[in-house]
Design an enzyme around this catalytic site. Structure first.
Site, mmCIF file in Angstrom:
data_model
loop_
_atom_site.group_PDB
_atom_site.id
_atom_site.type_symbol
_atom_site.label_atom_id
_atom_site.label_comp_id
_atom_site.label_asym_id
_atom_site.label_seq_id
_atom_site.Cartn_x
_atom_site.Cartn_y
_atom_site.Cartn_z
ATOM 1 N N HIS A 143 0.789 -1.234 0.000
ATOM 2 C CA HIS A 143 0.000 0.000 0.000
ATOM 3 C C HIS A 143 0.822 1.286 0.000
ATOM 4 O O HIS A 143 0.262 2.369 -0.101
ATOM 5 C CB HIS A 143 -0.999 0.021 1.165
ATOM 6 C CG HIS A 143 -0.384 0.341 2.500
ATOM 7 N ND1 HIS A 143 0.232 -0.596 3.270
ATOM 8 C CD2 HIS A 143 -0.294 1.510 3.195
ATOM 9 C CE1 HIS A 143 0.671 -0.039 4.396
ATOM 10 N NE2 HIS A 143 0.381 1.235 4.376
HETATM 11 C C1 UD1 Z 1 -2.253 6.081 5.486
HETATM 12 C C2 UD1 Z 1 -0.997 6.547 6.209
HETATM 13 C C3 UD1 Z 1 0.038 5.435 6.203
HETATM 14 C C4 UD1 Z 1 -0.536 4.158 6.760
HETATM 15 C C5 UD1 Z 1 -1.844 3.792 6.057
HETATM 16 C C6 UD1 Z 1 -2.486 2.632 6.768
HETATM 17 C C7 UD1 Z 1 -0.538 8.955 6.032
HETATM 18 C C8 UD1 Z 1 0.335 9.982 5.433
HETATM 19 N N1 UD1 Z 1 -0.402 7.707 5.559
HETATM 20 O O1 UD1 Z 1 -1.883 5.830 4.138
HETATM 21 O O2 UD1 Z 1 1.146 5.820 7.000
HETATM 22 O O3 UD1 Z 1 0.396 3.115 6.573
HETATM 23 O O4 UD1 Z 1 -2.744 4.904 6.119
HETATM 24 O O5 UD1 Z 1 -3.411 1.986 5.975
HETATM 25 O O6 UD1 Z 1 -1.323 9.261 6.903
HETATM 26 N N2 UD1 Z 1 -8.877 5.184 0.272
HETATM 27 C C9 UD1 Z 1 -10.130 4.678 0.024
HETATM 28 N N3 UD1 Z 1 -10.905 4.360 1.087
HETATM 29 C C10 UD1 Z 1 -10.516 4.517 2.380
HETATM 30 C C11 UD1 Z 1 -9.243 5.037 2.610
HETATM 31 C C12 UD1 Z 1 -8.427 5.362 1.558
HETATM 32 O O7 UD1 Z 1 -10.543 4.515 -1.125
HETATM 33 O O8 UD1 Z 1 -11.278 4.188 3.284
HETATM 34 C C13 UD1 Z 1 -8.013 5.489 -0.879
HETATM 35 C C14 UD1 Z 1 -8.214 6.908 -1.434
HETATM 36 O O9 UD1 Z 1 -8.050 6.842 -2.813
HETATM 37 C C15 UD1 Z 1 -7.052 7.662 -0.819
HETATM 38 C C16 UD1 Z 1 -5.974 6.596 -0.753
HETATM 39 O O10 UD1 Z 1 -6.655 5.378 -0.474
HETATM 40 O O11 UD1 Z 1 -6.678 8.777 -1.584
HETATM 41 C C17 UD1 Z 1 -4.925 6.856 0.309
HETATM 42 O O12 UD1 Z 1 -5.521 7.029 1.589
HETATM 43 P P1 UD1 Z 1 -4.755 7.907 2.690
HETATM 44 O O13 UD1 Z 1 -5.450 7.802 3.985
HETATM 45 O O14 UD1 Z 1 -4.499 9.274 2.186
HETATM 46 O O15 UD1 Z 1 -3.339 7.227 2.781
HETATM 47 P P2 UD1 Z 1 -2.980 5.690 3.011
HETATM 48 O O16 UD1 Z 1 -2.265 5.185 1.820
HETATM 49 O O17 UD1 Z 1 -4.167 4.965 3.482
HETATM 50 N N1 UDP Z 2 -4.859 -5.470 8.154
HETATM 51 C C1 UDP Z 2 -6.159 -5.957 8.098
HETATM 52 N N2 UDP Z 2 -6.677 -6.301 6.875
HETATM 53 C C2 UDP Z 2 -5.968 -6.182 5.728
HETATM 54 C C3 UDP Z 2 -4.641 -5.682 5.798
HETATM 55 C C4 UDP Z 2 -4.121 -5.325 7.030
HETATM 56 O O1 UDP Z 2 -6.824 -6.094 9.124
HETATM 57 O O2 UDP Z 2 -6.498 -6.509 4.660
HETATM 58 C C5 UDP Z 2 -4.301 -5.095 9.467
HETATM 59 C C6 UDP Z 2 -3.010 -5.802 9.812
HETATM 60 O O3 UDP Z 2 -3.280 -7.059 10.389
HETATM 61 C C7 UDP Z 2 -2.362 -4.821 10.763
HETATM 62 C C8 UDP Z 2 -2.825 -3.470 10.246
HETATM 63 O O4 UDP Z 2 -3.966 -3.727 9.415
HETATM 64 O O5 UDP Z 2 -2.858 -4.993 12.081
HETATM 65 C C9 UDP Z 2 -1.763 -2.811 9.423
HETATM 66 O O6 UDP Z 2 -2.296 -1.685 8.794
HETATM 67 P P1 UDP Z 2 -1.764 -1.094 7.420
HETATM 68 O O7 UDP Z 2 -0.997 -2.111 6.696
HETATM 69 O O8 UDP Z 2 -2.934 -0.472 6.749
HETATM 70 O O9 UDP Z 2 -0.867 0.130 7.876
HETATM 71 P P2 UDP Z 2 0.599 0.284 8.508
HETATM 72 O O10 UDP Z 2 0.746 -0.655 9.644
HETATM 73 O O11 UDP Z 2 1.583 0.053 7.412
HETATM 74 O O12 UDP Z 2 0.636 1.714 8.922
#
Ligand code: UD1
Ligand code: UDP
Length: 384
Positions: free
Chosen positions: A220
């Site tokens: 991601h």
């Molecule tokens: C964010 C965090 C990252 C973390 C991740 C966990 C920041 C800068 N980044 O990244 O550190 O590892 O969350 O998952 O805060 N989107 C959807 N539906 C949702 C959420 C997101 O469609 O419910 C899509 C949208 O297109 C959005 C993109 O995902 O633009 C990115 O979402 P965003 O929350 O900005 O960043 P993450 O990649 O989720």
């Molecule tokens: N996770 C989940 N479902 C998924 C992928 C991840 O429940 O399909 C959980 C995973 O077990 C862990 C957390 O989400 O507890 C990690 O989150 P993510 O990878 O979104 O973010 P990061 O830890 O890199 O910030």
């Protein structure tokens, strides 16, 4: 009574909140009242609601519904709304998790009201400011009053930045923060929920992989999703490995990555996905499903901070689809190996990890009671 605002927004923060909420409910409900505020950074039901329901987290009192946007738009709109919440709620303290934009926004606002900040998962660094998370961590740590650090490396990072490890507790204030080594609340969860996952999750049956060997993968990070070259290299490595070893790859994808797959017109990746019968791409799964997959997998590929640690918790080798990790102890123990987003490097790392027999999974992330420790220190500090 301590009134603590607990800020969540992104998937891993909601999962982490389960550990703190559970500790408060079981042991400290007479001393701490938690008010959960959800920024709305994540909003799809499989990125938020599913975790509240499955992990029995109290429903948020307020959802700020900021949604997606650029860093500036997202952070600024969170800040404006969090400021109103803090002025209205008048909490004793604000608790934030990890390193997302929700963490940063809450820390910036709370520090200027001022309301003391508790940072859970403090001290992590990968020493690369090109990653927004690194900026968020540094800023939040330097604004916090209580810093709860999951690893020894994290403590060292903070002392190198001028923090002093000392158990000031009650004497902590805005200019005299306290840092505590406490272990990892995700480890608390990984122990607490594993039996439930084994009993309740039917993900292996649903995916037709019960009693079959498989590899689990998550992707991601923008560095991987937003560059055609990098995503293509990762999928080319998956293509090679799955066919050569005759093994399925289960790939639950974050919506960010799914959007890219559907919209980018990346022919290399599209071709691989359409033709390779070993690759199984799914939407994001629930936490119980995810840990069931993790503890059943042969090996894990990931660029997720949480998933790489969970690999360690469940004694699985992992190949990191990133060039650096703040969880350096995973690499030091041999549990993790860097694959980055280079096909050859990923393939080599995979075969090294697959054939490793000597990884020692010592208890380096605490004793599974980090959340209770954190609550006790919060009470010692703020319940005067
Ligand atoms: C964010 C965090 C990252 C973390 C991740 C966990 C920041 C800068 N980044 O990244 O550190 O590892 O969350 O998952 O805060 N989107 C959807 N539906 C949702 C959420 C997101 O469609 O419910 C899509 C949208 O297109 C959005 C993109 O995902 O633009 C990115 O979402 P965003 O929350 O900005 O960043 P993450 O990649 O989720
Ligand atoms: N996770 C989940 N479902 C998924 C992928 C991840 O429940 O399909 C959980 C995973 O077990 C862990 C957390 O989400 O507890 C990690 O989150 P993510 O990878 O979104 O973010 P990061 O830890 O890199 O910030």
């Amino acid at each position: 009574m301590i009134k603590m605002i607990n800020i969540v927004g992104a998937r891993p923060q909601i999962i982490k909140a389960a550990a703190i909420s559970r500790a408060i409910k079981n042991f400290f409900s007479d001393r701490i009242t938690e008010v959960i505020v959800h920024t709305g950074q994540h909003y799809d039901s499989n990125m938020t609601t599913v975790f509240f329901n499955e992990l029995l987290i109290p429903k948020e009192k307020i959802n700020l519904k900021v949604g997606s946007g650029s860093h500036a738009v997202q952070t600024a709109s969170m800040m404006i709304k969090i400021a109103d919440v803090l002025m209205n709620e008048k909490p004793t303290c604000v608790l934030v998790y990890g390193d997302t934009n929700s963490t940063l926004a809450a820390a910036l606002v709370a520090s200027k009201i001022p309301v003391p900040i508790i940072h859970v998962e403090a001290g992590l660094r990968n020493f690369k400011k090109k990653y927004p998370e690194e900026i968020n961590r540094i800023v939040c740590d330097h604004l916090s009053t209580l810093l709860f650090v999951p690893t020894i490396h994290g403590c060292r990072n903070l002392t190198n930045e001028g923090f002093k490890i000392s158990d000031w507790g009650r004497q902590s204030n805005f200019d005299q923060p306290s840092i505590f080594f406490c272990g990892d609340i995700m480890y608390d969860n990984s122990i607490f929920f594993l039996e439930q996952a084994k009993k309740k999750s039917i993900i292996l049956e649903r995916l037709g992989i019960k009693n079959q060997k498989f590899i689990l993968a998550t992707i991601h990070r923008p560095h991987n999703t937003d560059y055609v070259k990098n995503l293509s290299a990762i999928f080319s490595a998956f293509d090679f490995i799955s066919k050569k070893d005759d093994i399925k790859l289960i790939i639950p994808l974050h919506p960010r990555t799914l959007h890219v797959l559907h919209n980018s017109g990346n022919d290399i990746v599209q071709n691989i996905i359409e033709r390779n019968k070993y690759l199984k791409i799914t939407d994001s799964v629930s936490y119980l499903d995810m840990i069931r997959l993790e503890e059943s997998a042969e090996l894990i590929f990931t660029d997720s901070g949480g998933v790489q640690k969970e690999a360690y918790f469940y004694n699985k080798p992992v190949v990191l689809l990133m060039e650096e990790t703040p969880w350096v102890e995973l690499v030091e123990t041999g549990c993790a190996m860097i694959g980055g987003s280079d096909s050859e490097k990923i393939i080599n790392a995979y075969y090294t990890q697959k054939n490793k027999r000597n990884i020692v999974f010592e208890k380096i992330y605490g004793d599974g009671h980090a959340a209770e420790f954190i609550c006790k220190k919060i009470i010692e500090t703020f319940d005067v």
